[in-house]
Write an enzyme that holds these catalytic residues in place. Structure first.
Site, PDB file in Angstrom:
ATOM      1  N   TYR A 150       3.786   9.761   0.023  1.00 47.74           N
ATOM      2  CA  TYR A 150       4.839   9.139   0.825  1.00 47.74           C
ATOM      3  C   TYR A 150       6.237   9.450   0.288  1.00 47.74           C
ATOM      4  O   TYR A 150       7.219   9.261   1.000  1.00 47.74           O
ATOM      5  CB  TYR A 150       4.628   7.631   0.921  1.00 47.74           C
TER       6      TYR A 150
ATOM      7  N   LYS B 259      -2.285   6.237  -4.360  1.00 47.57           N
ATOM      8  CA  LYS B 259      -3.345   7.211  -4.107  1.00 47.57           C
ATOM      9  C   LYS B 259      -2.972   8.554  -4.715  1.00 47.57           C
ATOM     10  O   LYS B 259      -1.797   8.940  -4.692  1.00 47.57           O
ATOM     11  CB  LYS B 259      -3.564   7.385  -2.596  1.00 47.57           C
TER      12      LYS B 259
ATOM     13  N   HIS C 158      -6.992  10.047  -2.098  1.00 48.17           N
ATOM     14  CA  HIS C 158      -6.404   9.957  -0.757  1.00 48.17           C
ATOM     15  C   HIS C 158      -7.312  10.551   0.325  1.00 48.17           C
ATOM     16  O   HIS C 158      -7.466   9.966   1.398  1.00 48.17           O
ATOM     17  CB  HIS C 158      -5.039  10.652  -0.760  1.00 48.17           C
TER      18      HIS C 158
ATOM     19  N   ASP D 283       0.847  -1.187   0.000  1.00 48.23           N
ATOM     20  CA  ASP D 283       0.000   0.000   0.000  1.00 48.23           C
ATOM     21  C   ASP D 283       0.880   1.232   0.000  1.00 48.23           C
ATOM     22  O   ASP D 283       1.575   1.525   0.970  1.00 48.23           O
ATOM     23  CB  ASP D 283      -0.919   0.009   1.222  1.00 48.23           C
TER      24      ASP D 283
END
Length: 284
Positions: A58, A86, A119, A53
């Site tokens: 990130y 996302k 997101h 994931d």
């Protein structure tokens, strides 16, 4: 398959659509630094995880891509992997979502993604409907196998479903024993939406909970293993994160014990509405 990779985890497969299933237990990549991502993801894949994931936010998808390239060169087949990403808030909008997806796909080095999510709803931006329309196009074009959302409240889901041509396959939300999201999960069940749990350990705050500690002692396992096992028995899709190899492997070692009905009831009583992250209404 190359001997460097163990067999996949014996996690259940949760059906998202007629054609797509997702491993119920995956590996989360939040806060994994990009320079360390290749090694950490390689360790997770070597331990049997096949569901990763990720998210553009990130900042580590290039490192994840290096790990995936090495794994596939080493014997893992692309079709045995399940990769999620996302679209970030600032990239919402039809054309900008398509551009963001292209960047994510390039960083990951993949021809397609298995799941692509919005997101956060960010309703004040007023863009999640056209963002989702871009996800539908990516699905129709064969670039994403399934699409969904993250952090959507019932009102957001209701509005989305009034316009969507393809229902969201999942809603990924903060979920753990201190925030069990029972009402939202009931909405998901009614709508045929799978529930994914982020922050499944409340960012470590659960690890000293006395009820969970007692249950862990009974089974001779860690509190983290108890909580992950609880998620699996509750039917949630869950992807704990870890950096240390021993913790990565321990989080996957949850299939040789089961929580009793009394233990499940004790965990149910831990609900306190505690959020370790932001409330969706506060994210703009």
């Amino acid at each position: 398959m190359d001997s460097a990779f163990t067999a996949p985890l014996p996690a259940a497969q949760i059906r998202l659509t007629e054609a797509v299933s997702i491993p119920q237990l995956g590996f989360g990549l939040y806060k994994v630094p990009d320079p360390e991502a290749e090694q950490i993801v390689g360790t997770a894949l070597g331990a049997g995880y096949r569901h990763l994931d990720s998210a553009a936010l990130y900042g580590n998808e290039a490192g994840v891509g290096r790990a995936l390239s090495a794994a596939m060169s080493g014997g893992l087949a692309r079709e045995d992997l399940f990769i999620t990403s996302k679209v970030w808030n600032e990239d919402q909008g039809y054309e900008s979502t398509l551009r963001a997806f292209d960047a994510t796909r390039a960083d990951l080095g993949l021809d397609y993604l298995d799941l692509y999510l919005i997101h956060w709803p960010c309703p004040a931006r007023g863009l999640y409907l056209e963002t989702y329309r871009a996800l539908e196009r990516l699905h129709r074009d064969g670039l994403v196998r399934a699409i969904g959302v993250s952090n959507f409240q019932p009102a957001h889901l209701d509005r989305l479903l009034q316009h969507a041509e393809i229902p969201p396959a999942v809603n990924q939300v903060e979920l753990h024993p201190w925030l069990q999201q029972r009402e939202l999960r009931a909405v998901h069940a009614d709508l045929g939406i799978a529930t994914e749990a982020w922050s499944p350990l409340a960012r470590g705050r659960l690890l000293e909970d006395p009820t969970l500690t007692a249950i862990a002692t009974t089974h001779g396992v860690s509190v983290a293993q108890v909580v992950i096992r609880w998620h699996l028995q509750e039917g949630n899709i869950v992807f704990p994160k870890a950096s240390a190899p021993e913790r990565i492997r321990a989080n996957a070692d949850v299939f040789d014990f089961a929580l009793s009905q009394a233990e499940l009831e004790a965990i149910a009583a831990l609900e306190r509405g505690f959020r370790s992250g932001s409330h969706p209404d506060d994210v703009t």
